[in-house]
Design an enzyme around this catalytic site. Structure first.
Site, mmCIF file in Angstrom:
data_model
loop_
_atom_site.group_PDB
_atom_site.id
_atom_site.type_symbol
_atom_site.label_atom_id
_atom_site.label_comp_id
_atom_site.label_asym_id
_atom_site.label_seq_id
_atom_site.Cartn_x
_atom_site.Cartn_y
_atom_site.Cartn_z
ATOM 1 N N LYS A 135 -16.946 -3.515 27.642
ATOM 2 C CA LYS A 135 -17.855 -4.256 26.768
ATOM 3 C C LYS A 135 -18.559 -5.322 27.601
ATOM 4 C CE LYS A 135 -15.934 -3.116 22.420
ATOM 5 N NZ LYS A 135 -16.867 -2.218 21.756
ATOM 6 N N LYS A 163 -10.685 7.494 13.716
ATOM 7 C CA LYS A 163 -9.891 6.861 14.748
ATOM 8 C C LYS A 163 -9.637 5.413 14.350
ATOM 9 C CE LYS A 163 -11.821 4.847 18.116
ATOM 10 N NZ LYS A 163 -12.733 3.863 18.651
ATOM 11 N N ARG A 201 -10.984 -1.020 -3.235
ATOM 12 C CA ARG A 201 -10.410 -1.994 -4.177
ATOM 13 C C ARG A 201 -11.426 -3.046 -4.627
ATOM 14 N NH1 ARG A 201 -5.780 -3.661 -0.169
ATOM 15 N NH2 ARG A 201 -7.747 -4.011 0.913
ATOM 16 N N LYS A 234 -22.525 13.672 19.360
ATOM 17 C CA LYS A 234 -23.784 13.228 19.978
ATOM 18 C C LYS A 234 -24.510 14.434 20.559
ATOM 19 C CE LYS A 234 -22.158 8.577 21.049
ATOM 20 N NZ LYS A 234 -23.083 7.604 20.454
ATOM 21 N N ASP A 238 -9.398 2.207 22.383
ATOM 22 C CA ASP A 238 -10.691 2.254 21.701
ATOM 23 C C ASP A 238 -11.618 3.307 22.303
ATOM 24 O OD1 ASP A 238 -12.472 1.264 19.727
ATOM 25 O OD2 ASP A 238 -13.586 0.185 21.261
ATOM 26 N N GLU A 278 -21.108 -0.769 27.361
ATOM 27 C CA GLU A 278 -21.714 -1.378 26.164
ATOM 28 C C GLU A 278 -22.118 -2.808 26.474
ATOM 29 O OE1 GLU A 278 -20.026 -0.187 22.236
ATOM 30 O OE2 GLU A 278 -18.201 -0.277 23.422
ATOM 31 N N HIS A 292 -12.967 9.057 23.182
ATOM 32 C CA HIS A 292 -14.314 9.411 23.633
ATOM 33 C C HIS A 292 -14.347 9.850 25.109
ATOM 34 C CE1 HIS A 292 -15.126 7.600 19.870
ATOM 35 N NE2 HIS A 292 -15.299 6.367 20.276
ATOM 36 N N HIS A 295 -16.588 10.680 17.147
ATOM 37 C CA HIS A 295 -18.041 10.806 16.921
ATOM 38 C C HIS A 295 -18.806 11.096 18.215
ATOM 39 C CE1 HIS A 295 -18.301 6.528 18.084
ATOM 40 N NE2 HIS A 295 -19.594 6.715 18.266
HETATM 41 P P1 NDP Z 1 -13.066 -2.112 7.360
HETATM 42 O O1 NDP Z 1 -12.123 -3.130 7.917
HETATM 43 O O2 NDP Z 1 -14.427 -2.540 6.975
HETATM 44 O O3 NDP Z 1 -12.302 -1.459 6.131
HETATM 45 C C1 NDP Z 1 -12.876 -0.542 5.225
HETATM 46 C C2 NDP Z 1 -12.394 -0.828 3.834
HETATM 47 O O4 NDP Z 1 -11.002 -0.567 3.757
HETATM 48 C C3 NDP Z 1 -12.559 -2.279 3.438
HETATM 49 O O5 NDP Z 1 -13.819 -2.523 2.901
HETATM 50 C C4 NDP Z 1 -11.454 -2.484 2.452
HETATM 51 O O6 NDP Z 1 -11.901 -2.121 1.174
HETATM 52 C C5 NDP Z 1 -10.416 -1.500 2.867
HETATM 53 N N1 NDP Z 1 -9.347 -2.220 3.573
HETATM 54 C C6 NDP Z 1 -9.457 -3.155 4.515
HETATM 55 N N2 NDP Z 1 -8.273 -3.575 4.946
HETATM 56 C C7 NDP Z 1 -7.379 -2.878 4.265
HETATM 57 C C8 NDP Z 1 -5.980 -2.839 4.277
HETATM 58 N N3 NDP Z 1 -5.256 -3.592 5.097
HETATM 59 N N4 NDP Z 1 -5.396 -1.982 3.448
HETATM 60 C C9 NDP Z 1 -6.114 -1.210 2.637
HETATM 61 N N5 NDP Z 1 -7.440 -1.219 2.598
HETATM 62 C C10 NDP Z 1 -8.072 -2.032 3.402
HETATM 63 O O7 NDP Z 1 -13.083 -0.901 8.364
HETATM 64 P P2 NDP Z 1 -14.307 -0.071 8.906
HETATM 65 O O8 NDP Z 1 -15.160 0.311 7.753
HETATM 66 O O9 NDP Z 1 -14.903 -0.784 10.026
HETATM 67 O O10 NDP Z 1 -13.575 1.196 9.514
HETATM 68 C C11 NDP Z 1 -12.921 2.149 8.709
HETATM 69 C C12 NDP Z 1 -12.173 3.106 9.621
HETATM 70 O O11 NDP Z 1 -13.082 3.705 10.514
HETATM 71 C C13 NDP Z 1 -11.146 2.412 10.516
HETATM 72 O O12 NDP Z 1 -10.071 3.268 10.694
HETATM 73 C C14 NDP Z 1 -11.893 2.185 11.800
HETATM 74 O O13 NDP Z 1 -11.042 2.102 12.906
HETATM 75 C C15 NDP Z 1 -12.748 3.448 11.861
HETATM 76 N N6 NDP Z 1 -13.934 3.299 12.662
HETATM 77 C C16 NDP Z 1 -14.848 2.343 12.334
HETATM 78 C C17 NDP Z 1 -16.000 2.215 13.079
HETATM 79 C C18 NDP Z 1 -17.033 1.203 12.724
HETATM 80 O O14 NDP Z 1 -18.059 1.167 13.402
HETATM 81 N N7 NDP Z 1 -16.834 0.383 11.701
HETATM 82 C C19 NDP Z 1 -16.268 3.089 14.247
HETATM 83 C C20 NDP Z 1 -15.246 4.055 14.491
HETATM 84 C C21 NDP Z 1 -14.132 4.142 13.710
HETATM 85 P P3 NDP Z 1 -11.257 -2.714 -0.139
HETATM 86 O O15 NDP Z 1 -10.632 -4.021 0.182
HETATM 87 O O16 NDP Z 1 -12.449 -2.841 -1.056
HETATM 88 O O17 NDP Z 1 -10.289 -1.712 -0.587
HETATM 89 C C1 BG6 Z 2 -16.283 3.220 18.611
HETATM 90 C C2 BG6 Z 2 -15.543 2.059 19.165
HETATM 91 O O1 BG6 Z 2 -15.444 4.336 18.479
HETATM 92 O O2 BG6 Z 2 -17.338 3.563 19.503
HETATM 93 C C3 BG6 Z 2 -16.454 0.871 19.378
HETATM 94 O O3 BG6 Z 2 -14.512 1.696 18.261
HETATM 95 C C4 BG6 Z 2 -17.624 1.272 20.225
HETATM 96 O O4 BG6 Z 2 -15.768 -0.207 19.995
HETATM 97 C C5 BG6 Z 2 -18.280 2.518 19.668
HETATM 98 O O5 BG6 Z 2 -18.545 0.200 20.229
HETATM 99 C C6 BG6 Z 2 -19.346 3.034 20.602
HETATM 100 O O6 BG6 Z 2 -20.015 4.074 19.973
HETATM 101 P P1 BG6 Z 2 -21.540 4.366 20.301
HETATM 102 O O7 BG6 Z 2 -21.843 5.582 19.517
HETATM 103 O O8 BG6 Z 2 -22.293 3.143 19.866
HETATM 104 O O9 BG6 Z 2 -21.596 4.559 21.782
#
Ligand code: NDP
Ligand code: BG6
Length: 525
Positions: free
Chosen positions: A369, A177, A72, A211, A264, A245, A269, A207
């Protein structure tokens, strides 16, 4: 008449695969389009785009490939490219020529909302225009990189708009996830997903399975004849799995408050690591058969008994302390965390598998953590020798053998055993046979996200979680969550929960149940 094929090999000649006799499978994905929903987010920036860029740079993407980022946030192709360029510079090594080639395949479309028809129609138009330009043959992957609250609208939108239709080529959806927050919600999400996609189109990411060293567990176990005969209750005293971690919750407070360590790290994992360590060998190294064997392990998990909870579960939350010489805040002082939060950031668990191979062998699982350092290790601790013939000279005990899989950050396999100390005196010393995973290998090492993205393009589901695997791991974790979060069965006592200082290995009380069993947590440095 049988048909005879002409080959270039002479009878008796040894045919070695290329790569100096190492058996390798060449894997090159075919044409496809890659659509990332939530492209403005952390995951896309930190993991997905850098991983796809590295695959491209290493010649592991089809020439017929392009990416559409959708979310968005206000952006266009040019600004999306420059945002992603910054991300790649930050999270990857950067090569200008490789980036130029990659970024020409990168596009962006703003969505009014994830399920919005008009927005998805714009994506559909762009997709069909670029499909022709890049020759992707109608193959497409939709990656849901949004918070779970947006999954259902996006999936519904994909079906309603016809975006996911397989009129030409295939269509796959990748789901991150957390996949649900307990058994009931995970089942509901799954039912919803499967009303819109077939199981073979659904790629549930864990993920950890991508690995390198995690995949190596299978190769190590099943390509070597010497370990499998001792891989069972007759020789193994216990198994330890630790994923530690040094980080805190970072910028993910909102998510972590809803998740905690059990959702988490354990539901996904850690249980997947357990499955790989404990599984039976499949008859063929083939995606469905390997997946089935992992599922059988999860099915054999003995559910933790509520009356025995003290002996098998301990929870913790970090308070301020020091990590790497730097003072860090406690969990409740982290940005976005309520001051009264009881969400656990550490858990240790003792579990058993009710099957022939592992009956009676405890598996100690631990994750948290703000440990002093980041390390993931699996230790197979073998039993004592059956008879101590050195008793008179060396005392009543010698430390048993251990096999250690170091998963990260230092990727190694080590075997601890005894030898005689050189010199006239009779004494033993512990030594390590040490194999560094990268040793003798000069090729490309794939990071976990690179590997799972590549497999998704190849249609190989071995490193993804099946419906059944997902359901079984939630079935195991949900009663524990109920107990920890106060929804336990009447009369059941919640496990003890302790505070621990950041920069330590979790609460000392968590050592209790392993010490009560006459064992200690291991960290082979
Ligand atoms: P973010 O919170 O950064 O969200 C990603 C994008 O989704 C945002 O940039 C936003 O884009 C959109 N968004 C945020 N909140 C909402 C909402 N309530 N409703 C609709 N759209 C929303 O998440 P991440 O990128 O960190 O993670 C994305 C997915 O991946 C999640 O399910 C997370 O659990 C999973 N994940 C993430 C990891 C990480 O390291 N970040 C690791 C493992 C899993 P916009 O507002 O532009 O639409
Ligand atoms: C993610 C968890 O799935 O795995 C995080 O949401 C965690 O909390 C991460 O830090 C750890 O992944 P890695 O690959 O860095 O061990």
């Amino acid at each position: 008449m049988p048909e005879y094929h002409v080959t270039t090999a002479k009878i008796g000649e040894v045919l070695l695969p290329s790569n100096q006799g190492r058996a390798c499978e060449e894997r090159m994905p075919g044409p496809c389009a890659f659509v990332i929903f939530g492209a403005s987010g952390d995951l896309a920036r930190r993991k997905l785009i850098p991983a796809l860029y590295r695959l491209g740079r290493n010649g592991m993407l089809s020439g017929n490939f392009f990416i559409i980022g959708a979310s968005r946030s206000e952006s266009d192709d040019a600004s999306f490219r420059s945002m992603m360029e910054e991300a790649v510079k930050k999270y990857s090594t950067f090569d200008n020529a490789a980036w130029e080639a990659f970024s020409r395949r990168l596009f962006y479309r703003k969505l009014d909302d994830y399920g919005d028809n008009a927005s998805l129609a714009r994506i559909r138009d762009l997709l069909s225009e670029k499909e022709k330009e890049f020759g992707t043959e109608g193959n497409k992957i939709f990656y849901l990189a949004t918070p779970p609250s947006a999954y259902e609208r996006t999936i519904e939108g994909l079906t309603a708009s016809g975006l996911s239709e397989e009129t030409r080529g295939w269509s796959r959806v990748v789901i991150e996830k957390p996949y649900g927050r307990d058994l009931e919600s995970a089942l509901a999400l799954n039912a919803f997903v499967l009303r819109n996609f077939r199981e073979d189109q659904v790629y549930r990411i864990d993920h950890y399975l991508g690995k390198e060293t995690v995949q190596n567990i299978m190769m190590f176990r099943f390509a070597n004849a010497i370990f499998e005969p001792v891989w069972n209750r007759r020789y193994v005293d216990h198994v330890q799995i630790t994923v530690a971690e040094s980080n805190g919750v970072e910028k993910r407070a909102g998510y972590y408050e809803q998740a905690g360590i059990l959702r988490d790290m354990f539901q996904n994992h850690i249980l997947q690591l357990l499955a790989l360590i404990a599984m039976e060998p499949p008859s063929v190294y083939e995606s469905r058969l390997v997946g089935d064997e992992r599922v059988k392990v999860l099915r054999a998990l003995r559910h933790i008994q509520f009356d025995g909870v003290d002996g098998s579960l301990a929870m913790g939350q970090y308070v301020s302390g020091s990590v790497d010489g730097k003072v860090v805040p406690g969990y409740r002082e982290e940005e976005g965390i309520p001051s009264g939060s009881n969400v656990p950031t550490f858990a240790a668990m003792k579990v058993f598998l009710d099957n022939w191979r592992w009956q009676g062998v405890p598996f100690y699982l631990r994750s948290g953590k703000r440990f002093p350092s980041r390390f993931s290790q699996i230790t197979i601790q073998f039993k004592q020798v059956p008879h101590l013939m050195f008793r008179q000279t060396l005392g009543p005990e010698i430390a048993p053998n251990a096999l250690i899989f170091k998963i990260q950050p230092d990727e190694r396999v080590q075997l601890k055993f005894h030898t005689k100390n050189p010199g006239p005196r009779v004494c033993l010393r512990d030594v390590m046979l040490d194999f560094s995973y990268a040793q003798g290998y000069e090729g490309v090492m794939l990071e976990a996200y690179e590997r799972v993205l590549l497999d998704c393009m190849l249609g190989d589901k071995m490193l993804f979680v099946s419906s059944e695997g997902m359901e079984l791991s939630w079935s195991f974790i949900t009663p524990i969550l109920d107990l920890v979060e106060g929804r336990g069965v009447p009369g059941a006592r919640a496990p003890d929960s302790y505070l621990y200082r950041a920069g330590t290995n979790g609460p000392v009380e968590a050592d209790r149940f392993i010490m009560n069993d006459g064992r200690v947590w291991r960290n082979y440095g």
